[in-house]
Write a protein that holds these residues in place. Structure first.
Motif, PDB file in Angstrom:
ATOM      1  N   GLU A 155       0.803  -1.208   0.000  1.00  0.00           N
ATOM      2  CA  GLU A 155       0.000   0.000   0.000  1.00  0.00           C
ATOM      3  C   GLU A 155       0.843   1.267   0.000  1.00  0.00           C
ATOM      4  O   GLU A 155       0.307   2.364   0.037  1.00  0.00           O
ATOM      5  CB  GLU A 155      -0.922   0.001   1.219  1.00  0.00           C
ATOM      6  CG  GLU A 155      -2.024  -1.044   1.185  1.00  0.00           C
ATOM      7  CD  GLU A 155      -3.122  -0.656   0.217  1.00  0.00           C
ATOM      8  OE1 GLU A 155      -3.589  -1.526  -0.535  1.00  0.00           O
ATOM      9  OE2 GLU A 155      -3.488   0.516   0.205  1.00  0.00           O
ATOM     10  N   GLN A 156       2.157   1.104   0.001  1.00  0.00           N
ATOM     11  CA  GLN A 156       3.024   2.275  -0.030  1.00  0.00           C
ATOM     12  C   GLN A 156       2.868   3.008  -1.360  1.00  0.00           C
ATOM     13  O   GLN A 156       2.557   2.409  -2.394  1.00  0.00           O
ATOM     14  CB  GLN A 156       4.495   1.858   0.151  1.00  0.00           C
ATOM     15  CG  GLN A 156       4.791   1.181   1.483  1.00  0.00           C
ATOM     16  CD  GLN A 156       4.673   2.134   2.654  1.00  0.00           C
ATOM     17  OE1 GLN A 156       4.925   3.311   2.511  1.00  0.00           O
ATOM     18  NE2 GLN A 156       4.268   1.615   3.805  1.00  0.00           N
ATOM     19  N   LEU A 157       3.083   4.322  -1.319  1.00  0.00           N
ATOM     20  CA  LEU A 157       3.060   5.090  -2.561  1.00  0.00           C
ATOM     21  C   LEU A 157       4.129   4.585  -3.523  1.00  0.00           C
ATOM     22  O   LEU A 157       5.242   4.259  -3.104  1.00  0.00           O
ATOM     23  CB  LEU A 157       3.311   6.571  -2.270  1.00  0.00           C
ATOM     24  CG  LEU A 157       2.120   7.443  -1.912  1.00  0.00           C
ATOM     25  CD1 LEU A 157       2.605   8.851  -1.593  1.00  0.00           C
ATOM     26  CD2 LEU A 157       1.113   7.501  -3.050  1.00  0.00           C
ATOM     27  N   PRO A 158       3.841   4.527  -4.830  1.00  0.00           N
ATOM     28  CA  PRO A 158       4.883   4.194  -5.801  1.00  0.00           C
ATOM     29  C   PRO A 158       6.014   5.217  -5.731  1.00  0.00           C
ATOM     30  O   PRO A 158       5.823   6.349  -5.266  1.00  0.00           O
ATOM     31  CB  PRO A 158       4.150   4.271  -7.143  1.00  0.00           C
ATOM     32  CG  PRO A 158       2.707   4.106  -6.815  1.00  0.00           C
ATOM     33  CD  PRO A 158       2.528   4.716  -5.460  1.00  0.00           C
ATOM     34  N   ARG A 214      -7.978   4.107 -14.394  1.00  0.00           N
ATOM     35  CA  ARG A 214      -7.095   3.754 -15.507  1.00  0.00           C
ATOM     36  C   ARG A 214      -7.905   3.334 -16.730  1.00  0.00           C
ATOM     37  O   ARG A 214      -7.666   3.810 -17.853  1.00  0.00           O
ATOM     38  CB  ARG A 214      -6.169   2.623 -15.070  1.00  0.00           C
ATOM     39  CG  ARG A 214      -5.326   2.014 -16.180  1.00  0.00           C
ATOM     40  CD  ARG A 214      -4.413   0.928 -15.621  1.00  0.00           C
ATOM     41  NE  ARG A 214      -5.164  -0.136 -14.990  1.00  0.00           N
ATOM     42  CZ  ARG A 214      -5.641  -1.211 -15.631  1.00  0.00           C
ATOM     43  NH1 ARG A 214      -5.423  -1.355 -16.934  1.00  0.00           N
ATOM     44  NH2 ARG A 214      -6.305  -2.146 -14.991  1.00  0.00           N
ATOM     45  N   LYS A 215      -8.868   2.467 -16.533  1.00  0.00           N
ATOM     46  CA  LYS A 215      -9.643   1.962 -17.663  1.00  0.00           C
ATOM     47  C   LYS A 215     -10.544   3.043 -18.250  1.00  0.00           C
ATOM     48  O   LYS A 215     -10.703   3.130 -19.475  1.00  0.00           O
ATOM     49  CB  LYS A 215     -10.463   0.749 -17.222  1.00  0.00           C
ATOM     50  CG  LYS A 215      -9.599  -0.462 -16.877  1.00  0.00           C
ATOM     51  CD  LYS A 215     -10.432  -1.628 -16.360  1.00  0.00           C
ATOM     52  CE  LYS A 215      -9.539  -2.809 -15.986  1.00  0.00           C
ATOM     53  NZ  LYS A 215     -10.327  -3.939 -15.426  1.00  0.00           N
ATOM     54  N   VAL A 216     -11.127   3.877 -17.404  1.00  0.00           N
ATOM     55  CA  VAL A 216     -11.986   4.946 -17.908  1.00  0.00           C
ATOM     56  C   VAL A 216     -11.172   5.928 -18.741  1.00  0.00           C
ATOM     57  O   VAL A 216     -11.611   6.360 -19.818  1.00  0.00           O
ATOM     58  CB  VAL A 216     -12.703   5.667 -16.745  1.00  0.00           C
ATOM     59  CG1 VAL A 216     -13.401   6.937 -17.235  1.00  0.00           C
ATOM     60  CG2 VAL A 216     -13.723   4.740 -16.097  1.00  0.00           C
ATOM     61  N   ALA A 222      -4.475  13.090  -7.428  1.00  0.00           N
ATOM     62  CA  ALA A 222      -4.624  13.315  -5.989  1.00  0.00           C
ATOM     63  C   ALA A 222      -4.352  12.049  -5.187  1.00  0.00           C
ATOM     64  O   ALA A 222      -3.846  12.114  -4.059  1.00  0.00           O
ATOM     65  CB  ALA A 222      -6.031  13.831  -5.688  1.00  0.00           C
ATOM     66  N   ASP A 223      -4.661  10.887  -5.756  1.00  0.00           N
ATOM     67  CA  ASP A 223      -4.402   9.628  -5.061  1.00  0.00           C
ATOM     68  C   ASP A 223      -2.915   9.277  -5.034  1.00  0.00           C
ATOM     69  O   ASP A 223      -2.474   8.509  -4.176  1.00  0.00           O
ATOM     70  CB  ASP A 223      -5.167   8.485  -5.737  1.00  0.00           C
ATOM     71  CG  ASP A 223      -6.671   8.593  -5.548  1.00  0.00           C
ATOM     72  OD1 ASP A 223      -7.090   9.235  -4.560  1.00  0.00           O
ATOM     73  OD2 ASP A 223      -7.424   8.054  -6.387  1.00  0.00           O
ATOM     74  N   THR A 250       0.638   0.256 -18.974  1.00  0.00           N
ATOM     75  CA  THR A 250       1.837   0.669 -18.232  1.00  0.00           C
ATOM     76  C   THR A 250       1.533   1.438 -16.953  1.00  0.00           C
ATOM     77  O   THR A 250       2.420   1.593 -16.118  1.00  0.00           O
ATOM     78  CB  THR A 250       2.776   1.524 -19.111  1.00  0.00           C
ATOM     79  OG1 THR A 250       2.198   2.820 -19.331  1.00  0.00           O
ATOM     80  CG2 THR A 250       3.051   0.860 -20.442  1.00  0.00           C
ATOM     81  N   LEU A 251       0.305   1.951 -16.808  1.00  0.00           N
ATOM     82  CA  LEU A 251      -0.054   2.636 -15.572  1.00  0.00           C
ATOM     83  C   LEU A 251      -0.851   1.700 -14.675  1.00  0.00           C
ATOM     84  O   LEU A 251      -1.402   0.692 -15.138  1.00  0.00           O
ATOM     85  CB  LEU A 251      -0.864   3.907 -15.871  1.00  0.00           C
ATOM     86  CG  LEU A 251      -0.168   4.947 -16.742  1.00  0.00           C
ATOM     87  CD1 LEU A 251      -1.040   6.188 -16.904  1.00  0.00           C
ATOM     88  CD2 LEU A 251       1.198   5.332 -16.171  1.00  0.00           C
ATOM     89  N   ARG A 252      -0.917   2.020 -13.402  1.00  0.00           N
ATOM     90  CA  ARG A 252      -1.579   1.155 -12.434  1.00  0.00           C
ATOM     91  C   ARG A 252      -2.679   1.923 -11.707  1.00  0.00           C
ATOM     92  O   ARG A 252      -2.503   3.100 -11.363  1.00  0.00           O
ATOM     93  CB  ARG A 252      -0.568   0.627 -11.399  1.00  0.00           C
ATOM     94  CG  ARG A 252       0.609  -0.103 -11.993  1.00  0.00           C
ATOM     95  CD  ARG A 252       1.410  -0.830 -10.931  1.00  0.00           C
ATOM     96  NE  ARG A 252       2.055   0.074  -9.971  1.00  0.00           N
ATOM     97  CZ  ARG A 252       3.260   0.598 -10.143  1.00  0.00           C
ATOM     98  NH1 ARG A 252       3.947   0.338 -11.245  1.00  0.00           N
ATOM     99  NH2 ARG A 252       3.788   1.377  -9.228  1.00  0.00           N
ATOM    100  N   ASP A 253      -3.792   1.239 -11.468  1.00  0.00           N
ATOM    101  CA  ASP A 253      -4.826   1.842 -10.640  1.00  0.00           C
ATOM    102  C   ASP A 253      -4.285   2.052  -9.233  1.00  0.00           C
ATOM    103  O   ASP A 253      -3.516   1.233  -8.714  1.00  0.00           O
ATOM    104  CB  ASP A 253      -6.064   0.949 -10.581  1.00  0.00           C
ATOM    105  CG  ASP A 253      -7.013   1.208 -11.738  1.00  0.00           C
ATOM    106  OD1 ASP A 253      -7.306   2.391 -11.988  1.00  0.00           O
ATOM    107  OD2 ASP A 253      -7.441   0.244 -12.388  1.00  0.00           O
TER     108      ASP A 253
END
Length: 445
Positions: free
Chosen positions: A13-16, A89-91, A138-139, A198-201
Motif C-alpha cells: 500500500e506504499q506510494l509508488p 485507468r480503464k476509464v 490526488a491519489d 503501463t499505468l496502475r490503478d
C-alpha cells in the motif's frame, strides 16, 4: 482479527516511487494535450468545412462548441462515478479511444449530422478523462506535492491549446481538413494502450494515508448531500465559476472588442490574443502549484487565498484592458490568464482534499460542470445579450460597456472565496484528507 477499516498500510500500500509517479504525470500531460488539441483544432478549419458541407455559421457554432459542451456536461458526472467505483485507468484509456474514433468520424463527415455526432463523441471522451485524471493525481501525490503535480498536469491543456490550432492549420493547408483530422486521431490511439498497460490503478486516498475501506455502493443523491454538507465546497465552486464567467466573458469577445473599439482586424487580434493567452497560461500553470504548496505549508488557507487574490486582480486587470490604449490590451490579457492559471492548480488540490477519497472524481466533475455552465457557457452568452440590450444607447460601444459590467462578478467571486477560506481548515480536519501531523498542526494554529 484486525478491523479492515483501521489496519495500518502494508508495504504493497506504499506510494509508488517518484520515478513511476513522474512517468505517470508525463503520460497524463500527453493525454491531456491530445484531447485538448483535437478539440480546438477545428477553430482553424471552420471556413473549408463550412464551404464543403454548405453549413451556416449557426450550424458551425453548434458542431464546433455546443455539441462538445452539452455532451461533456451530461457525461462527466456519470463517468466520474464510474471511475470512482470501477477503475480510473480503464476509464481514461477508453476515453482516449472514444475521442480518437470521434475525430476520425469528423474527418469522414459527409453532412452536418455526422459532424455533430463526431464532435459530441469528443465531448464524451473529454468528459470521461477530466475528473478521473485529476482524482488519480490526488491519489498518487500527497498534499505537500499535489498542487505542483496538478500544475504540471495543466501544462497539457496549454500545450493542446497551442498545438491543436497550430498543427491543424498547417496540416489542413498541406493535406486538407479531412486528412488533418484523421492524422490528429493517432496520438489518442497510441496513448490509450500506454495508459491501460503501463499505468496502475491507485487506491483512493492512498497519498493521504487513508485506511483501506470496503467499497460500499453510495447513491448519487447521497454523495451529493455529502459533498454539499462540506461548508467550504459550494462557496469555492461558485467563486471559481464566477471567476470563469469573468474571464471567458472578456476573452471570448476580445477580437470583436478590438475590431469595434480599436479598429484592429479580427485575424490580427486573434493571433496576438492566442499568443498572449498561451504564454500567460503556461507561466501561470507552472507557478501556481509550487507557490500554493510553498505557502500552504505555512497556512492551508493560502490554497484558497490565492483564488481570492486571483478574482480581485483579474477584475482590476480587466478594467485596464477595457479602458486602456490598444498597445496594452494583449499584454494585459496575458497577465489575466497568468493570474487565472496560478489559481487553477490550488483550486483543484483543495477540491480533491476537501472531499472523501471515494468521491473525488465526482466532486471534480461537479466543479467542472459548474465552470462549464456558468463560466464557459454563461460568460460569452451574458456579454452578448447585455451588448444587444445596451446597443440602442451606446451603439458600437455597447460591447465594451457590456464587458465592463461583467467585471462586477469579480466582487461576489472574491467575497465567496474569502468566506470559503474561513471554514476550510475545519473542513480539511474533518475529512482528514490533508492528513497527518502536519495537518493537525496547521488546524491547531
Amino acid at each position: 482479527m484486525t478491523d479492515p477499516e483501521t489496519r495500518p498500510l502494508t508495504p504493497p500500500e506504499q506510494l509508488p516511487g517518484m520515478l513511476y509517479r513522474s512517468y505517470f504525470l508525463f503520460i497524463m500531460v500527453l493525454v491531456s494535450a491530445s484531447v485538448i488539441g483535437e478539440r480546438y483544432m477545428m477553430v482553424v478549419m471552420v471556413e473549408p468545412i463550412r464551404r464543403e458541407l454548405q453549413l451556416s455559421d449557426t450550424a458551425i457554432a453548434m458542431v464546433k462548441d455546443m455539441a462538445i459542451a452539452i455532451i461533456y456536461i451530461l457525461a462527466i458526472i456519470p463517468l466520474a462515478r464510474l471511475a470512482d467505483r470501477w477503475s480510473k485507468r480503464k476509464v481514461v484509456a477508453i476515453s482516449a479511444v472514444v475521442w480518437s474514433v470521434a475525430v476520425i468520424m469528423c474527418g469522414a463527415a459527409k453532412n452536418f449530422w455526422m459532424l455533430l455526432i463526431g464532435r459530441a463523441g469528443i465531448g464524451l471522451g473529454e468528459g470521461g478523462f477530466t475528473s478521473p485524471s485529476q482524482a488519480w493525481i490526488a491519489d498518487l501525490f500527497p498534499v505537500s506535492q499535489r498542487a505542483t503535480a496538478l500544475s504540471i498536469f495543466l501544462l497539457g491543456a496549454s500545450l493542446g491549446n497551442f498545438l491543436g490550432p497550430a498543427i491543424g492549420g498547417w496540416a489542413a493547408l498541406e493535406y486538407g481538413w479531412r486528412n488533418a483530422l484523421i492524422f490528429a486521431s493517432i496520438p489518442g490511439f497510441i496513448l490509450a494502450p500506454i495508459v491501460w498497460f503501463t499505468l496502475r490503478d491507485t487506491r483512493s486516498g492512498l497519498a493521504d494515508g487513508a485506511p483501506v475501506a470496503p467499497k460500499i455502493p453510495v447513491s448519487f443523491m447521497q454523495t451529493a448531500r455529502e459533498l454539499m454538507a462540506i461548508k467550504t465546497l459550494p462557496l469555492l465552486i461558485l467563486a471559481a465559476s464566477l471567476n470563469a464567467l469573468l474571464t471567458m466573458g472578456v476573452v471570448s469577445w476580445a477580437p470583436a472588442f478590438m475590431e469595434r473599439t480599436h479598429g484592429m482586424p479580427a485575424n490580427q487580434a486573434g493571433l496576438q490574443l492566442g499568443s498572449a493567452l498561451f504564454v500567460g497560461s503556461v507561466i501561470g500553470h507552472t507557478l501556481g502549484g509550487p507557490l500554493a504548496d510553498f505557502l500552504g505549508r505555512r497556512d492551508l488557507r493560502w490554497y484558497i487565498w490565492i483564488l481570492t487574490l486571483s478574482g480581485a486582480i483579474a477584475t482590476g486587470v480587466g478594467w485596464l484592458i477595457l479602458t486602456g490604449p490598444a498597445n496594452r490590451v494583449f499584454p494585459l490579457f496575458g497577465l489575466n490568464l497568468l493570474v487565472g492559471g496560478i489559481s487553477a492548480a490550488p483550486l483543484m488540490a483543495v477540491v480533491a482534499g476537501l472531499v472523501p477519497a471515494r468521491s473525488r472524481s465526482t466532486a471534480i466533475a461537479v466543479l467542472m460542470v459548474a465552470i462549464q455552465v456558468i463560466g464557459l457557457g454563461g460568460g460569452p452568452v451574458f456579454v452578448g445579450w447585455l451588448s444587444d440590450m445596451l446597443r440602442p444607447t451606446y451603439g458600437e460601444e455597447s460591447l465594451g460597456m457590456a464587458m465592463r459590467w461583467v467585471l462586477l462578478v469579480g466582487i461576489p467571486s472574491t467575497i465567496l472565496s474569502w468566506m470559503a477560506s474561513r471554514t476550510c481548515r475545519e473542513d480539511f480536519a474533518t475529512v482528514g484528507g490533508w492528513g497527518g501531523a502536519a495537518m493537525k498542526h496547521a488546524v491547531a494554529h
